[in-house]
Design a protein around this motif. Structure first.
Motif: not given
Length: 508
Positions: A355-384
């Motif tokens: 999602v962030f590789t397609q980011v623009g100056a007006d990308t909806p915040y809802a989409l960005l926050m959803a992408a960050m939430f998905v990344m958070g899910l992945g982060m929690g299942a990865t690093m530790m």
């Protein structure tokens, strides 16, 4: 004779004694990790406060980071020589003294010196705390204790900018340091009462020549890499000279450590396939993930015009996602093959990064926050879980050295990833605004703040961020390769790995 553990790892819950130890260790980790991020949002304020240049004030952050890199290699030896509880108390005391003095700083030079003192304490907190916690829980519960320790490691980069922005805007810059004092005092008192006593172990002769190689080597390498964003090129003597000196010292250390007994960092650990595979995975992961995450708050402030506080708040979905999956991943890491947890987590990270590789100056915040939430899910299942894979097959006596090696790789890889992404972004911005690389971000900032050029400049700047995120996506995708070679089956502690596990933590 104790009953054997259930095959699936059931019945191996964290008892209250281990949870108390975990609480103390997490408090210490929160202090150390918050202070690596909370200062970043205050640098502009400190530049004005002390009437100095941004290059000088950068040493408030760089000095702390270099102190961390310098002291981490000593921690494994010191834990064995003095005992982990005593070392942990010394680390908290040093960090507290540095925090109090930094808050009282009267000029920029004194602030930098006290930040270095803070970093010396902070560098010992994480590896010493990890050693204490893994020894207390035993190898059969490492996954769960790693998920506990991972909370501050994930939330620090998110909460740090929020807390720092609020303190700088509403209270005083001095409170970004004073805030550690009550937390540190509580951690010190509980550490005295809760942490199990351990006796110093007989260690071989201290590897002083190794110290003179690896600590300055790490500091020089990280310093050189950290100068890339400000110089705008790897060809600058400020970059390549210290980086090259650091690499030469580290290579010399490796060659020497392979031939002597009791080196400062035990390279024999890397003969363990599970440990070495996990460390390779962790290194590639830290370069890609932490490098890309450094860009997010800058995107929100530079392209979207958000305040430092709002930019920090917008990162919260990532922390929420990680909080959901981390406890689950911790329990699963003790029951099933690590690879079956890490690979899906990595795929979630890659999906969110797209999602962030397609980011623009007006990308909806809802989409960005959803992408960050998905990344958070992945982060929690990865690093530790990756860290768990590194430690599960080791003996208790090797935990201190393994924790030291793990923290060194994380710090170094994170610094390299952050610098690499910064220079890519600066170069792209420079190309779009027709200025030298070192002036790229300044030109973008000036153009976006000018109402006459704001719209066009925001679009160009967003394009530069999107292209930079592509590099982060590539690094995370590459991480799937070593992750595929993580253990295919659940690791069951054997007599060899568990023979000298510390006794259960006494109740208090």
């Amino acid at each position: 004779m104790s009953a054997p553990a259930a095959p699936d790892g059931a019945g191996e819950k964290l008892d209250s004694g281990v949870l108390k130890v975990a609480g103390v260790v997490v408090l210490g980790a929160i202090m150390a990790i918050l202070d690596t991020t909370v200062v970043n949002v205050a640098l502009q304020k400190l530049t004005i406060q002390f009437g100095t240049s941004f290059d000088t004030i950068q040493w408030v952050a760089t000095g702390y980071m270099l102190a961390l890199a310098t002291v981490i290699p000593i921690t494994g030896w010191a834990a064995e020589a003095f005992g982990t509880k005593r070392l942990y108390l010394i680390a908290i005391g040093t960090f507290l003294a540095g925090s109090m003095l930094a808050g009282m700083a009267w000029n920029v030079e004194s602030l930098i010196v006290f930040r270095v003192l803070q970093g010396l304490g902070g560098g010992m907190l994480m590896p010493a705390g990890m050693t204490i916690l893994t020894r207390a829980a035993g190898p059969q519960r490492i996954g769960r204790v790693m998920s506990v320790l991972g909370v501050p490691m994930l939330l620090g980069p998110i909460c740090g900018p929020i807390l720092g922005g609020w303190l700088v805007d509403s209270v005083s810059w001095r409170w970004i340091f004073y805030i550690n004092v009550p937390i540190g005092l509580i951690a010190f008192v509980f550490a005295l009462r809760v942490l199990p006593k351990d006796r110093p172990e007989r260690t071989g002769r201290f590897d002083f020549p190794g110290l003179l190689m690896v600590s300055p080597g790490l500091a020089a390498l990280i310093f050189g890499v950290s100068r890339i964003p400000s110089t705008g090129t790897v060809a600058s003597v400020q970059v390549w000279l210290p980086a090259l000196a650091g690499i030469v010292l580290l290579v010399g250390f490796v060659l020497r450590a392979a031939r002597i007994d009791n080196p400062l960092i035990d390279l024999k650990l890397f003969r363990n396939r599970s440990f070495s595979t996990a460390m390779i995975t962790m290194t590639v992961f830290c370069i890609g993930f932490f490098g890309a995450m450094l860009l997010l708050p800058t995107y929100f402030t530079l392209v979207r015009g958000e305040s430092a506080l709002n930019a920090g708040l917008l990162l919260a979905p990532q922390g929420l996602g990680a909080m959901l999956t981390m406890p689950i991943a911790g329990r699963l890491a003790d029951r099933i093959a690590i690879r079956r947890i890490v690979l899906p987590g990595m795929l979630l990270l890659v999906l969110g990064m797209v999602v962030f590789t397609q980011v623009g100056a007006d990308t909806p915040y809802a989409l960005l926050m959803a992408a960050m939430f998905v990344m958070g899910l992945g982060m929690g299942a990865t690093m530790m879980p990756i860290t768990s894979a590194a430690l599960q097959t080791l003996r208790s006596r090797d935990m201190a050295k393994a924790s030291t090696a793990t923290n060194i790789l994380q710090q170094t890889a994170g610094a390299i990833g952050s610098a690499a992404m910064s220079i890519v972004l600066a170069a792209l911005l420079a190309g779009k605004f027709g200025v030298p690389t070192s002036q790229g971000q300044l030109a973008a900032t000036a153009a976006t703040l000018n109402p006459a050029t704001h719209e066009a400049a925001s679009g160009l700047t967003a394009d530069a961020f999107a292209s930079t995120f592509v590099w982060g996506l590539v690094a995370l995708a590459l991480c799937l390769i070593p992750a595929f070679f993580l253990p295919k089956k659940r690791i069951v502690p054997t007599a060899e790995t568990g023979e000298d596990v510390a006794p259960p933590v006494p109740m208090h």
